[in-house]
Design an enzyme around this catalytic site. Structure first.
Site, PDB file in Angstrom:
ATOM      1  CG  ASP A  54      -1.979  -0.984   1.269  1.00 51.51           C
ATOM      2  OD1 ASP A  54      -2.220  -1.622   0.236  1.00 51.51           O
ATOM      3  OD2 ASP A  54      -2.610  -1.145   2.337  1.00 51.51           O
TER       4      ASP A  54
ATOM      5  CG  HIS B 268      -6.221   1.466   4.843  1.00 55.29           C
ATOM      6  ND1 HIS B 268      -6.551   0.306   5.523  1.00 55.29           N
ATOM      7  CD2 HIS B 268      -5.850   1.076   3.599  1.00 55.29           C
ATOM      8  CE1 HIS B 268      -6.402  -0.736   4.717  1.00 55.29           C
ATOM      9  NE2 HIS B 268      -5.981  -0.300   3.544  1.00 55.29           N
TER      10      HIS B 268
ATOM     11  CG  HIS C 187      -4.583   2.316  -0.888  1.00 52.96           C
ATOM     12  ND1 HIS C 187      -5.538   2.002  -1.830  1.00 52.96           N
ATOM     13  CD2 HIS C 187      -4.836   1.494   0.178  1.00 52.96           C
ATOM     14  CE1 HIS C 187      -6.327   1.055  -1.354  1.00 52.96           C
ATOM     15  NE2 HIS C 187      -5.935   0.745  -0.145  1.00 52.96           N
TER      16      HIS C 187
END
Length: 257
Positions: A75, A207, A79
């Site tokens: 990642d 994330h 992203h």
């Protein structure tokens, strides 16, 4: 003798073991499934171009189709919306793809509770025993989830409330992103966040915080049980896809024996 010659000799003699942390990539590789109306990645597939036949008498080759975030993958910051102004996968400096790694093993807790979350206190207790997290290195989070990778349903472990897979708490994700010197985290699950992270506030903190801080993620790793808590070096080589948010990646670990 040079350092590089010592490295090569160590690998050839077996003094340095090379471990593959990568899951094989095939049409059976588990993929992330999002609820409607969100877009979906496509599973991995290969389309034969020729195989020693009239389409190409002396060569065998294929096209393949898949998403950037299929199987063992990398990642990049771009992203996630919090990293939208950050690096794409082609912009990640090669020097960052070779780094020390530590392994935090919470496989027993995850076996007992598939929704187990790593907390800040777990990380600090690990550091008290093993030393500080590596500057510019990887935190690899072992949950034992790789044993489920043979089966999509077992790997995602979803019911009517959503997926149930181990991950990190909101506070832990923020702590690792903002207060530690690591370059990123690696996990054995389909993504860096817990299965239930869609219900966190805010959602998907790994994330959001880590990619927003310019750090990276590695997912669907395996063989973490063969690594020591400290001392390994990880080599992670994603494809340098221009504008790409991530890439399937071959992840190798070097371990002194």
């Amino acid at each position: 003798m040079s350092v590089l010659r010592d490295l090569v000799d160590g690998i050839r003699s077996g003094g340095i073991e090379v471990l593959d942390l990568t899951a094989p990539l095939s049409d059976k590789t588990p993929i992330l499934l999002l609820p409607e109306p969100f877009g979906q990645t496509v599973p991995f597939s290969m389309q034969e171009i020729s195989r020693y036949d009239d389409r190409g008498p002396a060569w065998y080759w294929n096209n393949f189709t898949t998403g950037e975030h299929t199987g063992t993958h990398f990642d990049a910051p771009v992203h996630w919306v919090t990293g939208r102004d950050g690096e794409d996968v082609a912009q990640v400096a090669p020097v960052k793809l070779i780094a020390p790694a530590v392994v935090l093993d919470f496989s027993a807790q995850s076996a007992a509770d598939p929704d187990f979350l790593l907390e800040v206190d777990h990380v600090k207790a690990w550091e008290a025993e093993h030393g500080p997290l590596p500057d510019g290195g990887w935190l690899l989070y072992r949950t034992g989830w790789d044993v489920r990778a043979h089966d999509q349903a077992e790997f995602l472990n979803a019911d009517e409330t959503g997926p149930h897979t181990p991950g990190m708490s909101f506070d832990c994700a923020r702590y690792l992103a903002e207060e530690t010197p690591i370059t990123g985290i690696g996990v054995e699950t389909v993504g860096t966040d817990a299965g239930a992270a869609h219900s966190f506030d805010p959602a998907f903190p790994c994330h959001s915080f880590l990619l927003g801080a310019g750090k990276y993620g590695l997912t669907q790793l395996r063989n973490l049980d063969r690594l020591p808590p400290t001392g390994a070096v990880v080599v992670a080589g994603p494809l340098p896809i221009v504008g790409g948010s991530g890439s399937p990646v071959r992840v190798l670990a070097l371990v002194e024996r």
